[in-house]
Design an enzyme around this catalytic site. Structure first.
Site, short mmCIF file in Angstrom:
data_model
loop_
_atom_site.label_atom_id
_atom_site.label_comp_id
_atom_site.label_asym_id
_atom_site.label_seq_id
_atom_site.Cartn_x
_atom_site.Cartn_y
_atom_site.Cartn_z
N GLY A 88 0.83 -1.20 0.00
CA GLY A 88 0.00 0.00 0.00
C GLY A 88 0.86 1.24 0.00
N PRO A 89 0.23 2.38 -0.19
CG PRO A 89 -1.35 3.97 -0.77
CD PRO A 89 -1.22 2.58 -0.32
N PRO A 90 2.59 4.83 1.18
CG PRO A 90 4.37 6.19 0.59
CD PRO A 90 3.13 5.59 0.06
CE LYS A 130 3.31 -0.06 3.47
NZ LYS A 130 2.75 1.29 3.30
CB THR A 131 5.08 0.06 10.44
OG1 THR A 131 5.69 0.38 9.20
CG2 THR A 131 6.13 -0.33 11.44
CD GLU A 141 -7.47 29.49 -6.22
OE1 GLU A 141 -8.19 28.47 -6.18
OE2 GLU A 141 -6.28 29.46 -6.60
#
Ligand code: ADP
Length: 602
Positions: A205-207, A211-212, A427
C-alpha cells in the site's frame, strides 16, 4: 512496546579505556617506582651550596649534574655548564663525587610497563570482544565483530503494545491478519485439519497507511515476540554480509518461535534479479538467502514473516510465489469512514472540544493517508497551544488540514492588489466551473491567503461520499474545473503563471483517459501506457510506437481544449457572478462553501 536491546558499545570504546589505563599507569606508576623525588635547581644555587659545604654526593652526567644535600635525602638536579673549576670546588667542599646517586628504575620493569602491558591489554580486549560477538552472531560461521549479525530489533510482549483497535479503518486487512493471530494462539486447530499457515504475508500500500502499525498489532494481539528489521539494513558493502544477516535473523526467530518477523521496505532486497552482468551481487545474494531460508522452514514452525512494501510490482516473482510470500494484504488509503475513525483514534490522544464534527473533517481531508491524518490532529493540538487554548477546536482541525496539504500561511507574502485580484478571479473560476457542472463536487472553502507550499490560493472541494469509479463525464468535468482558473484569467485579460499546476493535472487526466481508460474512439481499449508505480505517485511508462505517441499527444490537446472552451463558456454566461464572487473573495480573503453558494444562488 518495549524494545529490548543488548547494550552494544563500539569497539573504539574499549580501546579508549585501555589507552587511558596505560597513560595513567605511565604517569603515576613509573615515577613512583623511581622512588625518589628530584628537586630541580639552577646552577648558581649548586655553586653556592658547594661553597657553603652543603653538598653530600655528586654525580656528573652527560647533560646534567645530580647531587644530594648533606643529609643525603633530598636529591637535586641542575643543568651541566662548562666549568673547569668544578672538580676543584667539589674537592674543597668535601663532597663525594663520582658515585651513583640515583637508582634508575629497573630497565626491565619500565620496559614491561610501557610496552608489554599495553600490548597485553589490547590483545586481551580484542579477544574478549570478538568472543562475545561470535557468541551473539551464532558461531564461527558469522563474521568477526558482528558484521554478519542481524540487527533486528526485538520487541517483546508488553501491556502497552499496539493492538488492532489502535489501527483504525483497514478492516479488510485486519480481518485477514486476525487469522494469523488466531493461528499463533491456537496452532493445533489448524494442524488438525491439515492446514498450514502462509509463511509470509506481504502488506502492500501507499506510504503512511499503517502497514508497520498492523504488523506490530499482530504481534501485540498474539502476544508473541516481534522482530523488526528494514530491508535496507541487509544491504551491506561487502558481498555475503547481508546473506549472513538473513541467516542470523532466521536462526534467532526459530529459537523464539512462535514469533513474528517484520521486514519493512522489503523492496530494498526483494527487487527483481535482472541478471545484468555486474549487477548488484550483494543484494541478489541476500535475496537468494532469504528465499532459501523461507523454503527451509516448515509451514507450521510458528515463525510468520510479515513484509511491507509500497512497490509490489518491483518484487522478484520468486519472492511472491506460493510457499514464500503467498498472501498479499492490500493496505489502501482510508475511505471516508476510515478517515473518520483514524481521526477519532488520534483525537483521543489530545484534548478536543466536545461536538467536533469529525465526519466533516474526514470529508475535507479526502485522499489523506493515516499518517497525514495523525499529523493533522497533532497540528490542531499545536495550533491550540499556540493560541493559548486548552482544547483543540473544529477550526483548529480545519486549519491544520490546510497546513498539512498546503503548508502554513505565509505571514509576509505581500501580493500586490492587482495580483490578489487575479488570484481571486482564478480561484473563483475553478469554484464556479465546479459548481455549475452538476457532476462536480461542491466547494468547501476558497482562500487566497498564500501558503508556504507556494500556492497563492486554492479551492477546497469536498467529496460527499466514497468514489470508487469515475465516469467519463466526471473526469471531463474535473478537467473543465482545472481549466476554470485560467479561463477566468483570460476573461479579465490577465493570463499568468499561476495555472501551471492546473495544467499539469488536467493533462494527466486527459492523457489517462486516452491511454489507460479506453475513453477515446481512436484507440479503443488498447493500453498505451502502463502504471509502473501504483503506490508512489503513479508514474507511467509509454508502450506504443512514436507515431501513436504523437497521435495521443494531439488527442490529449483536443480533450483539454474542449474542456477549456466549456469552462470559458460557463464563466462567460455567469460573468456577473464571477465578478461579484471574485470581489467578495478579494475583500474577505477566505470564504466558505456556504457563502459561495448563497451568493451564487441569489
Ligand atoms: P507505513 O508503514 O504504512 O508507511 P506506518 O504504519 O508507519 O505507515 O504509519 C505511520 C503513522 O501513521 C502511524 O504511527 C500512525 O500514527 C498513523 N497511522 C497510519 N495509519 C493508521 C491507521 N489506520 N490508524 C491509526 N493510525 C494510523
Amino acid at each position: 512496546m518495549n524494545e529490548v536491546k543488548s547494550p552494544k558499545k563500539p569497539l573504539i570504546y574499549y580501546y579508549i579505556i585501555a589507552m587511558l589505563v596505560v597513560v595513567l599507569l605511565n604517569a603515576l606508576l613509573l615515577p613512583w617506582i623511581a622512588k625518589q623525588q628530584i628537586v630541580e635547581v639552577d646552577y648558581g644555587t649548586f655553586i653556592s651550596m658547594t661553597e657553603r659545604n652543603e653538598i653530600g654526593g655528586v654525580q656528573v652526567q652527560d647533560n646534567q649534574i645530580i647531587f644530594t644535600g648533606k643529609d643525603g635525602r633530598t636529591v637535586y638536579k641542575t643543568g651541566k655548564m662548562d666549568d673547569p673549576d668544578l672538580v676543584a670546588r667539589l674537592q674543597a667542599s668535601g663532597a663525594v663525587y663520582g658515585k651513583e646517586i640515583i637508582e634508575e628504575a629497573s630497565p626491565l620493569l619500565s620496559f614491561l610497563l610501557s610496552w608489554i602491558l599495553p600490548m597485553a591489554m589490547f590483545i586481551g580486549i580484542g579477544q574478549i570482544v570478538s568472543k562475545k560477538m561470535m557468541k551473539n552472531a551464532g558461531g564461527p560461521n558469522s563474521m568477526m565483530f558482528g558484521m554478519g549479525k542481524s540487527n533486528a530489533k526485538v520487541y517483546v510482549k508488553s501491556s502497552e503494545g499496539i493492538k488492532f483497535s489502535d489501527v483504525a479503518g483497514e478492516d479488510e486487512a485486519k480481518e485477514n491478519l486476525t487469522e494469523i493471530v488466531d493461528y499463533l494462539h491456537n496452532p493445533g486447530k489448524y494442524k488438525e485439519i491439515g492446514a498450514s499457515m502462509p509463511k509470509g504475508i506481504l502488506l502492500v500500500g501507499p506510504p503512511g497507511t499503517g502497514k508497520t502499525m498492523l504488523a506490530k498489532a499482530v504481534a501485540g494481539e498474539a502476544n508473541v515476540p516481534f522482530f523488526s528489521i528494514s530491508g535496507s539494513e541487509f544491504v551491506e558493502m561487502f558481498v555475503g554480509m547481508g546473506a549472513s544477516k538473513v541467516r542470523d535473523l532466521f536462526r534467532q526467530a526459530k529459537e523464539k518461535a512462535p514469533c513474528i518477523v517484520f521486514i519493512d521496505e522489503i523492496d530494498a532486497i526483494g527487487k527483481k534479479r535482472d541478471g545484468h552482468i555486474g549487477g548488484n551481487d550483494e543484494r541478489e545474494q541476500t535475496l537468494n538467502q532469504l528465499l532459501t531460508e523461507m523454503d527451509g522452514f516448515e509451514g507450521n514452525t510458528g515463525v510468520i514473516i510479515l513484509a511491507a512494501t509500497n512497490r509490489p510490482e518491483s518484487l522478484d516473482p520468486a519472492l511472491t510465489r506460493p510457499g514464500r510470500f503467498d498472501r498479499r494484504v492490500p493496505v489502501e488509503l482510508p475511505d471516508l469512514k476510515g478517515r473518520e475513525e483514524i481521526l477519532k483514534v488520534h483525537a483521543k490522544k489530545i484534548k478536543v472540544e466536545a461536538g467536533v464534527d469529525f465526519s466533516r473533517i474526514a470529508r475535507m481531508a479526502s485522499g489523506a493517508s493515516g499518517a497525514e491524518l495523525a499529523n493533522i490532529v497533532n497540528e490542531a493540538a499545536l495550533r491550540a497551544v499556540r493560541d493559548g487554548r486548552s482544547k483543540a477546536t473544529q477550526a483548529d482541525l480545519e486549519e491544520s488540514i490546510e497546513v498539512v496539504i498546503a503548508g502554513y500561511q505565509k505571514k509576509n507574502a505581500i501580493l500586490t492588489d492587482e495580483e490578489k485580484l487575479i488570484v481571486a478571479y482564478h480561484e473563483i473560476g475553478h469554484a464556479l466551473v465546479a459548481a455549475r457542472q452538476s457532476n462536480a463536487a461542491p466547494v468547501q472553502k476558497i482562500t487566497i491567503v498564500p501558503r508556504t507550499s507556494g500556492a497563492l490560493g486554492y479551492t477546497m472541494q469536498v467529496e460527499e461520499g466514497n468514489h470508487y469509479l469515475m465516469t467519463r463525464e466526471e473526469i471531463e468535468a474535473k478537467i473543465a474545473t482545472y481549466t476554470g482558473g485560467r479561463a477566468a484569467e483570460e476573461l479579465i485579460g490577465s493570463v499568468t503563471t499561476g495555472a501551471s499546476n492546473d495544467i499539469e493535472q488536467a493533462t494527466k487526466l486527459a492523457r489517462a483517459m486516452i491511454t489507460r481508460y479506453g475513453m477515446s474512439e481512436e484507440f479503443d481499449m488498447v493500453a498505451m501506457e502502463t502504471v509502473t508505480n501504483q503506490y508512489l505517485g503513479g508514474d507511467t511508462s509509454m508502450a506504443c510506437s512514436p507515431e501513436t505517441q504523437r497521435q495521443i499527444d494531439l488527442k490529449t490537446v483536443e480533450v483539454v481544449k474542449r474542456q477549456h472552451a466549456l469552462a470559458t463558456k460557463i464563466l462567460t454566461e455567469s460573468r456577473d457572478k464571477l465578478d461579484q464572487l471574485a470581489k467578495f473573495l478579494y475583500e474577505k480573503e477566505t470564504i466558505t462553501g456556504d457563502e459561495f453558494m448563497s451568493i451564487l444562488n441569489q
